[in-house]
Design a protein around this motif. Structure first.
Motif, short mmCIF file in Angstrom:
data_model
loop_
_atom_site.label_atom_id
_atom_site.label_comp_id
_atom_site.label_asym_id
_atom_site.label_seq_id
_atom_site.Cartn_x
_atom_site.Cartn_y
_atom_site.Cartn_z
N UNK B 129 46.49 28.96 56.46
CA UNK B 129 45.55 29.44 55.44
C UNK B 129 45.50 28.47 54.26
N UNK B 130 46.66 27.92 53.88
CA UNK B 130 46.68 26.95 52.78
C UNK B 130 45.86 25.72 53.17
N UNK B 151 35.09 34.19 50.79
CA UNK B 151 34.45 33.01 50.21
C UNK B 151 34.21 33.29 48.73
N UNK B 152 34.83 32.49 47.89
CA UNK B 152 34.66 32.67 46.44
C UNK B 152 33.51 31.81 45.94
N UNK B 153 32.68 32.40 45.11
CA UNK B 153 31.53 31.71 44.54
C UNK B 153 31.63 31.66 43.03
N UNK B 154 31.00 30.68 42.44
CA UNK B 154 30.91 30.67 40.99
C UNK B 154 30.62 29.27 40.49
N UNK B 155 30.33 29.18 39.20
CA UNK B 155 30.03 27.88 38.60
C UNK B 155 31.30 27.03 38.58
N UNK B 156 31.11 25.74 38.44
CA UNK B 156 32.22 24.80 38.38
C UNK B 156 33.20 25.15 37.26
N UNK B 157 34.50 25.17 37.58
CA UNK B 157 35.59 25.40 36.61
C UNK B 157 35.72 26.85 36.15
N UNK B 158 35.35 27.79 37.00
CA UNK B 158 35.54 29.19 36.59
C UNK B 158 36.81 29.79 37.19
N UNK B 162 42.27 27.72 42.00
CA UNK B 162 43.60 28.34 41.98
C UNK B 162 43.62 29.71 42.64
N UNK B 163 42.53 30.47 42.50
CA UNK B 163 42.50 31.80 43.13
C UNK B 163 42.52 31.68 44.65
N UNK B 164 41.74 30.72 45.20
CA UNK B 164 41.73 30.53 46.66
C UNK B 164 43.12 30.16 47.16
N UNK B 165 43.76 29.23 46.45
CA UNK B 165 45.09 28.79 46.89
C UNK B 165 46.11 29.92 46.80
N UNK B 166 45.96 30.71 45.75
CA UNK B 166 46.87 31.84 45.61
C UNK B 166 46.70 32.84 46.76
N UNK B 167 45.45 33.14 47.10
CA UNK B 167 45.19 34.07 48.20
C UNK B 167 45.78 33.55 49.50
N UNK B 168 45.67 32.24 49.72
CA UNK B 168 46.20 31.63 50.94
C UNK B 168 47.72 31.68 50.95
N UNK B 169 48.30 31.25 49.85
CA UNK B 169 49.75 31.10 49.79
C UNK B 169 50.46 32.44 49.79
N UNK B 170 49.93 33.36 49.02
CA UNK B 170 50.63 34.63 48.84
C UNK B 170 50.27 35.64 49.93
N UNK B 171 49.05 35.59 50.39
CA UNK B 171 48.59 36.64 51.30
C UNK B 171 48.14 36.12 52.66
N UNK B 172 48.23 34.80 52.89
CA UNK B 172 47.80 34.27 54.18
C UNK B 172 46.32 34.41 54.45
N UNK B 173 45.55 34.53 53.38
CA UNK B 173 44.10 34.72 53.47
C UNK B 173 43.42 33.35 53.50
N UNK B 174 42.53 33.14 54.47
CA UNK B 174 41.74 31.91 54.48
C UNK B 174 40.61 32.06 53.48
N UNK B 256 45.17 34.71 37.87
CA UNK B 256 44.81 34.57 39.29
C UNK B 256 45.40 35.72 40.11
N UNK B 257 46.56 36.21 39.71
CA UNK B 257 47.16 37.32 40.44
C UNK B 257 46.29 38.57 40.33
N UNK B 258 45.78 38.83 39.13
CA UNK B 258 44.94 40.02 38.96
C UNK B 258 43.61 39.87 39.71
N UNK B 259 43.05 38.67 39.65
CA UNK B 259 41.79 38.43 40.36
C UNK B 259 42.00 38.63 41.86
N UNK B 260 43.08 38.04 42.37
CA UNK B 260 43.36 38.13 43.81
C UNK B 260 43.53 39.59 44.24
#
Lengths: 274, 274
Positions: B129-130, B151-158, B162-174, B256-260
């Protein structure tokens, strides 16, 4: 605990409850069904969770396990009350209360490590560390290596990237990583950009058999993935690191968490947030 | 607890002890000095830690706080004995023992979530996932979006990376992430590669003021970083997401933890490892 349901109920993200709960549940055989109920910060929400727990208890004929991190007493009381037909494990009662006694002050009832921390210096340093580690992944940039807290070395696909990202995300450590490649082995010296930073370097190595397996998933049948080449690279990398007195460990049987813990212990960066 | 020393003593990495301990300590004002003692898996090592705790107790004139996750009874007894002049918080006693009672089986005394898990399917899925999240960072690849869990969407630098990597690392989410860029706003439609995957999409937004501040650190004085441009992009992105009924939240005041946690609750991917 076959088919046991486990609730994680928190007034924050529930990450603390779940991390700790998983660690406790790992002591027991079997797999459980996880039910996350984060952001339970009102009596109404707690009542809804209570109903859910009791329905599960009735449906399964067994007490669900309920890990809670709830600081508000009114909210907590609803879940810990006799009306709850789950087995409740209260993570604050056994730890916060003894510390209040020890410190001689009341806790300030913030939840978890994240709540107020979101936009703190500490948090922003973690985000900056993640960006740094991404920018310095796989030797992408030798610029600014002086700013790195740790530089991970090793052959391609030995686990440097996930370990760097974990160090950044979990500990706010700026972890660069730098691949040792055939050119380094032919020259038989470390990349010159690393030489001023040997004290911050830490090596990863890996069993050649495991490496060949990982590389074959990426580039099946390539010379890169061939066992003989993997044996050569691993041996050459270990020789280079030994000669430069760089500490290293093998990622073959270790998780990124275990590797990171060893690195923090051995390198002991000055700037360690968590 | 000014200048209080806190020990984290574990027979594994100590990550569980420390994560939970930090969360408990966050309830109290002041900063503590952390002493990590991982891999304490023998009576000899435990005795050395005991000596250290007692020396600190004497030097500081106060009991150090000692969080322990020790499953071996002989090892644990050394730290929990009266000879220890620290305030010991035993994380297993209050949780493992009640569960042994509830499940009617003895725990198998593995430590933490990581020990045997290192090379398990679950662990390998996290690493995969990472790698997936890195390969699908910032819209780098639209290939294989079907394999993404989120799939996370949003403007550049929002805050997508980090949220994607957190989801992968902590939860094994692609977790792929996809930037919304000026071309999308001019066309006024979502990138076509996302359309088949709307159910997996989740948006991040951010206060334009905060966005301008973040972008100015990267590219000072640029049009990209100008407040007016940030206002335009954020408004246009929110309009696009609203029209496609994509759920979103603001990263401005969230970690990022709260967002995830919110994403996992709302998207509820089928394949959730942790």
């Amino acid at each position: 605990m076959p088919n046991r349901s486990v609730f994680f109920v928190s007034d924050g993200t529930g990450i603390t409850a779940e991390t700790f709960g998983n660690s406790i549940l790992a002591q027991f055989p079997g797999k459980s069904r996880h039910v996350r109920r984060p952001f339970i910060d009102s009596v109404e929400k707690a009542r809804a969770v209570l109903d859910e727990i009791n329905q599960v208890a009735d449906a399964e004929g067994r007490k669900p396990i309920v890990f809670i991190t709830l600081v508000n007493d009114d909210v907590r009381r609803i879940i810990t009350d006799d009306a709850c037909r789950g087995r409740v494990l209260d993570m604050f009662k056994h730890f916060v209360e003894p510390l209040e006694d020890e410190f001689g002050v009341k806790s300030n009832h913030r939840v978890g490590r994240f709540s107020d921390a979101a936009k703190s210096t500490e948090y922003n340093e973690r985000i900056e560390a993640i960006n740094f580690s991404l920018a310095h992944d796989d030797g992408q940039s030798a610029r600014n290596l002086a700013a790195a807290d740790v530089i991970l070395l090793g052959v391609s696909r030995c686990g440097k990237t996930p370990t760097s990202l974990y160090l950044a995300m979990q500990h706010g450590i700026k972890a660069a990583n730098y691949p040792l490649i055939p050119e380094d082995f032919e020259r038989n010296t470390l990349p010159s950009s690393l030489v001023p930073h040997l004290k911050k370097c830490f090596g990863l190595t890996i069993d050649p058999e495991r490496l060949a397996q990982i590389r074959n998933e990426r580039r099946p049948g390539s010379k890169y993935a061939a066992l003989e080449n993997c044996r050569y690279e691993v041996h050459a990398a270990e020789t280079l690191m030994r000669r430069s007195s760089i500490g290293w460990l093998s990622s073959t049987h270790k998780s990124i968490e275990e590797i990171a813990t060893t690195i923090l212990r051995d390198i002991a960066p000055d700037r360690l947030i968590y």
